[in-house]
Design a protein around this motif. Sequence first.
Motif, PDB file in Angstrom:
ATOM      1  N   TRP A  10      -4.719  -0.021   1.005  1.00 43.23           N
ATOM      2  CA  TRP A  10      -4.610   1.277   1.668  1.00 43.23           C
ATOM      3  C   TRP A  10      -3.302   1.991   1.363  1.00 43.23           C
ATOM      4  CZ3 TRP A  10      -5.351  -3.102   5.054  1.00 43.23           C
ATOM      5  CH2 TRP A  10      -4.189  -3.597   5.650  1.00 43.23           C
ATOM      6  N   ASP A  11      -2.326   1.297   0.769  1.00 45.18           N
ATOM      7  CA  ASP A  11      -1.116   1.973   0.314  1.00 45.18           C
ATOM      8  C   ASP A  11      -1.385   2.831  -0.920  1.00 45.18           C
ATOM      9  OD1 ASP A  11       0.681   0.838   2.237  1.00 45.18           O
ATOM     10  OD2 ASP A  11       0.621  -1.038   1.110  1.00 45.18           O
ATOM     11  N   VAL A  12      -2.473   2.541  -1.622  1.00 43.07           N
ATOM     12  CA  VAL A  12      -2.776   3.211  -2.889  1.00 43.07           C
ATOM     13  C   VAL A  12      -3.977   4.140  -2.759  1.00 43.07           C
ATOM     14  CG1 VAL A  12      -3.393   2.838  -5.318  1.00 43.07           C
ATOM     15  CG2 VAL A  12      -1.840   1.250  -4.166  1.00 43.07           C
ATOM     16  N   VAL A  13      -5.032   3.683  -2.094  1.00 41.41           N
ATOM     17  CA  VAL A  13      -6.243   4.484  -1.980  1.00 41.41           C
ATOM     18  C   VAL A  13      -5.934   5.797  -1.258  1.00 41.41           C
ATOM     19  CG1 VAL A  13      -8.558   4.593  -0.970  1.00 41.41           C
ATOM     20  CG2 VAL A  13      -7.748   2.464  -2.011  1.00 41.41           C
ATOM     21  N   GLY A  14      -6.234   6.901  -1.916  1.00 37.32           N
ATOM     22  CA  GLY A  14      -5.964   8.210  -1.335  1.00 37.32           C
ATOM     23  C   GLY A  14      -4.592   8.768  -1.647  1.00 37.32           C
ATOM     24  N   ASP A  15      -3.769   8.024  -2.375  1.00 38.33           N
ATOM     25  CA  ASP A  15      -2.434   8.497  -2.757  1.00 38.33           C
ATOM     26  C   ASP A  15      -2.340   8.474  -4.279  1.00 38.33           C
ATOM     27  OD1 ASP A  15       0.198   9.061  -3.263  1.00 38.33           O
ATOM     28  OD2 ASP A  15       1.027   7.560  -1.883  1.00 38.33           O
ATOM     29  N   PRO A  16      -2.553   9.605  -4.937  1.00 42.55           N
ATOM     30  CA  PRO A  16      -2.572   9.618  -6.406  1.00 42.55           C
ATOM     31  C   PRO A  16      -1.235   9.280  -7.046  1.00 42.55           C
ATOM     32  CG  PRO A  16      -2.665  11.854  -5.525  1.00 42.55           C
ATOM     33  CD  PRO A  16      -2.817  10.936  -4.363  1.00 42.55           C
ATOM     34  N   ASP A  17      -0.144   9.342  -6.291  1.00 42.77           N
ATOM     35  CA  ASP A  17       1.186   9.069  -6.856  1.00 42.77           C
ATOM     36  C   ASP A  17       1.643   7.631  -6.643  1.00 42.77           C
ATOM     37  OD1 ASP A  17       1.429  11.762  -7.619  1.00 42.77           O
ATOM     38  OD2 ASP A  17       2.189  12.308  -5.632  1.00 42.77           O
ATOM     39  N   ALA A  18       0.913   6.856  -5.837  1.00 34.38           N
ATOM     40  CA  ALA A  18       1.407   5.544  -5.415  1.00 34.38           C
ATOM     41  C   ALA A  18       1.637   4.600  -6.587  1.00 34.38           C
ATOM     42  CB  ALA A  18       0.431   4.929  -4.408  1.00 34.38           C
ATOM     43  N   ALA A  19       0.675   4.500  -7.480  1.00 32.05           N
ATOM     44  CA  ALA A  19       0.778   3.506  -8.554  1.00 32.05           C
ATOM     45  C   ALA A  19       1.970   3.795  -9.467  1.00 32.05           C
ATOM     46  CB  ALA A  19      -0.520   3.483  -9.364  1.00 32.05           C
ATOM     47  N   HIS A  20       2.170   5.030  -9.839  1.00 32.23           N
ATOM     48  CA  HIS A  20       3.289   5.351 -10.736  1.00 32.23           C
ATOM     49  C   HIS A  20       4.625   5.233 -10.002  1.00 32.23           C
ATOM     50  CE1 HIS A  20       0.861   6.498 -14.183  1.00 32.23           C
ATOM     51  NE2 HIS A  20       0.042   7.097 -13.339  1.00 32.23           N
ATOM     52  N   ARG A  21       4.622   5.505  -8.705  1.00 32.96           N
ATOM     53  CA  ARG A  21       5.846   5.328  -7.924  1.00 32.96           C
ATOM     54  C   ARG A  21       6.241   3.857  -7.884  1.00 32.96           C
ATOM     55  NH1 ARG A  21       4.239   8.103  -3.678  1.00 32.96           N
ATOM     56  NH2 ARG A  21       3.490   6.308  -2.482  1.00 32.96           N
ATOM     57  N   LEU A  22       5.254   2.989  -7.776  1.00 26.99           N
ATOM     58  CA  LEU A  22       5.528   1.551  -7.772  1.00 26.99           C
ATOM     59  C   LEU A  22       6.027   1.082  -9.132  1.00 26.99           C
ATOM     60  CD1 LEU A  22       2.472   0.480  -5.685  1.00 26.99           C
ATOM     61  CD2 LEU A  22       4.829  -0.047  -5.094  1.00 26.99           C
ATOM     62  N   ALA A  23       5.376   1.545 -10.192  1.00 24.53           N
ATOM     63  CA  ALA A  23       5.801   1.144 -11.535  1.00 24.53           C
ATOM     64  C   ALA A  23       7.249   1.553 -11.796  1.00 24.53           C
ATOM     65  CB  ALA A  23       4.866   1.753 -12.577  1.00 24.53           C
ATOM     66  N   ALA A  24       7.661   2.686 -11.218  1.00 20.48           N
ATOM     67  CA  ALA A  24       9.023   3.176 -11.432  1.00 20.48           C
ATOM     68  C   ALA A  24      10.079   2.295 -10.773  1.00 20.48           C
ATOM     69  CB  ALA A  24       9.146   4.608 -10.911  1.00 20.48           C
ATOM     70  N   LEU A  25       9.655   1.394  -9.882  1.00 17.13           N
ATOM     71  CA  LEU A  25      10.619   0.464  -9.277  1.00 17.13           C
ATOM     72  C   LEU A  25      11.190  -0.513 -10.297  1.00 17.13           C
ATOM     73  CD1 LEU A  25       8.812  -0.558  -5.947  1.00 17.13           C
ATOM     74  CD2 LEU A  25      10.805   0.937  -6.178  1.00 17.13           C
ATOM     75  N   GLY A  26      10.449  -0.754 -11.369  1.00 14.66           N
ATOM     76  CA  GLY A  26      10.882  -1.751 -12.350  1.00 14.66           C
ATOM     77  C   GLY A  26      10.180  -3.078 -12.198  1.00 14.66           C
ATOM     78  N   ILE A  27       9.091  -3.109 -11.434  1.00 15.78           N
ATOM     79  CA  ILE A  27       8.305  -4.340 -11.301  1.00 15.78           C
ATOM     80  C   ILE A  27       7.283  -4.404 -12.433  1.00 15.78           C
ATOM     81  CG2 ILE A  27       8.620  -4.425  -8.804  1.00 15.78           C
ATOM     82  CD1 ILE A  27       5.821  -3.267  -8.482  1.00 15.78           C
ATOM     83  N   GLN A  28       6.767  -5.591 -12.682  1.00 16.03           N
ATOM     84  CA  GLN A  28       5.742  -5.769 -13.706  1.00 16.03           C
ATOM     85  C   GLN A  28       4.368  -6.046 -13.104  1.00 16.03           C
ATOM     86  OE1 GLN A  28       8.650  -8.050 -13.856  1.00 16.03           O
ATOM     87  NE2 GLN A  28       9.610  -6.218 -14.695  1.00 16.03           N
ATOM     88  N   GLN A  29       4.329  -6.387 -11.830  1.00 16.66           N
ATOM     89  CA  GLN A  29       3.100  -6.913 -11.233  1.00 16.66           C
ATOM     90  C   GLN A  29       3.006  -6.473  -9.779  1.00 16.66           C
ATOM     91  OE1 GLN A  29       2.497 -11.216 -11.854  1.00 16.66           O
ATOM     92  NE2 GLN A  29       1.930 -11.384  -9.703  1.00 16.66           N
ATOM     93  N   VAL A  30       1.778  -6.377  -9.292  1.00 13.08           N
ATOM     94  CA  VAL A  30       1.524  -6.151  -7.870  1.00 13.08           C
ATOM     95  C   VAL A  30       0.640  -7.284  -7.357  1.00 13.08           C
ATOM     96  CG1 VAL A  30       0.292  -4.702  -6.202  1.00 13.08           C
ATOM     97  CG2 VAL A  30       1.835  -3.653  -7.872  1.00 13.08           C
ATOM     98  N   THR A  31       1.015  -7.850  -6.215  1.00 16.05           N
ATOM     99  CA  THR A  31       0.187  -8.840  -5.534  1.00 16.05           C
ATOM    100  C   THR A  31      -0.548  -8.088  -4.427  1.00 16.05           C
ATOM    101  OG1 THR A  31       1.853 -10.534  -6.030  1.00 16.05           O
ATOM    102  CG2 THR A  31       0.169 -11.081  -4.402  1.00 16.05           C
ATOM    103  N   LEU A  32      -1.825  -7.813  -4.671  1.00 20.78           N
ATOM    104  CA  LEU A  32      -2.615  -6.863  -3.892  1.00 20.78           C
ATOM    105  C   LEU A  32      -3.572  -7.603  -2.961  1.00 20.78           C
ATOM    106  CD1 LEU A  32      -3.414  -3.808  -3.551  1.00 20.78           C
ATOM    107  CD2 LEU A  32      -5.117  -4.221  -5.354  1.00 20.78           C
ATOM    108  N   ALA A  33      -3.522  -7.272  -1.674  1.00 21.89           N
ATOM    109  CA  ALA A  33      -4.342  -7.967  -0.679  1.00 21.89           C
ATOM    110  C   ALA A  33      -5.828  -7.792  -0.966  1.00 21.89           C
ATOM    111  CB  ALA A  33      -4.015  -7.458   0.719  1.00 21.89           C
TER     112      ALA A  33
END
Length: 392
Positions: A10-33
């Motif tokens: 739910w942090d991503v669904v409905g937020d078109p900017d969420a994924a690129h905002r996360l990538a900009a942190l410098g992480i390589q991976q997401v552990t998604l519930a």
Amino acid sequence: MRTSAFLYPWDVVGDPDAAHRLAALGIQQVTLAAAYHSTRALTPRHPDRRIVTAEYAAVLYPPDADRWAGRALRPHEQSWVDSDDPFAEAAEALTGAGLEVHTWVVLAHNSRMGAEHPDTSVVNAYGDRYPWAPCVARPEVRAYLTDLAAEAATREGARGTELESCGWYGFAHLHAHDKTAGVGLGDAAQYLMSLCFCSVCRAGYAGHGLDADALAVAVRAALEPVWAGTGSTAAGRTGIERLLGADLAAATLRWRGEMARTLQEDAVAAVRAAASPGFQVLLHADPEPHRTGANTGVDPARILSVADGVVLPCTGGDAAREAVLGPFTGREGVLAANFSVVTGMGGSPATLERDAAHAASLGANQLRLYHAGLASGPDLTAVAGALARLRR
């Protein structure tokens, strides 16, 4: 070090900017519930909402109807995200932003199961049931958890999984409106309050030479000084032995250790059987076998012969990191140091660079950040800066 951040769909669904905002942190991976317990969560950057109330433990994808047909214990599907498959929708967006997705699967933590099927719950020495804590010694619970692990872990697009609460849950819960802090229960007393006395565990104790009724009496007697405020504060196995006696402590640890270990082995095997070759399986773990909760107790040597690695709780001082990482140092496999980066939840993103470097010196080879969806803007800015400096 490879770095992954925890996230809810739910942090991503409905937020078109969420994924690129996360990538900009410098992480390589997401552990998604993919399967998660009940919670109330902030979504501080979502364009349409600020609070998500997940009312019960649920899967965040459509469960396989054929797998669960006719079974009393079955996963419930979520109803609080406006999506037919929140996990898949979020995973697709994250993958599109260049992030590798792994599933996050919470197993033996399910209050709805305890409410609907009371006999599945841990029962303490006073006869109180813990509806949030399924007893992992019970055959029907073990069958449910291993099938859930296989299904929830291997969602399409995922390259690996992290299994949380893959073992005993117990007294500690952080229940809604929790009122249990009036008497300080140390590590050893928490263990005694987590011992299960359901019919299966009573038979299990008998198999280790214990009379369950006599054991319950001994547990209650050992806890009397704790309620009076005069109990021992010793921690770990030493503390358990001091409260309960060495022989009783050893017998209970043997039974519970056997049940936790075999569940972990069965769950990992079920995931591997359902997954493609190369799929990574990690467990949230603690090197003290008596531990319960999200980071279940494991034998360091044994668990790394089964799983590909462990995620270890490293928030806190240097001594806390040394206690969890030390027993794994020098062993093969992923050793992921898990840090809270939410200041309001006790995390310290400002010291992440130093803390991660110390964890690396103790053998950690990956980082986990809890939790990219819950953290404030300033917290995430601090995280991005720390990861940039670590890369240099």
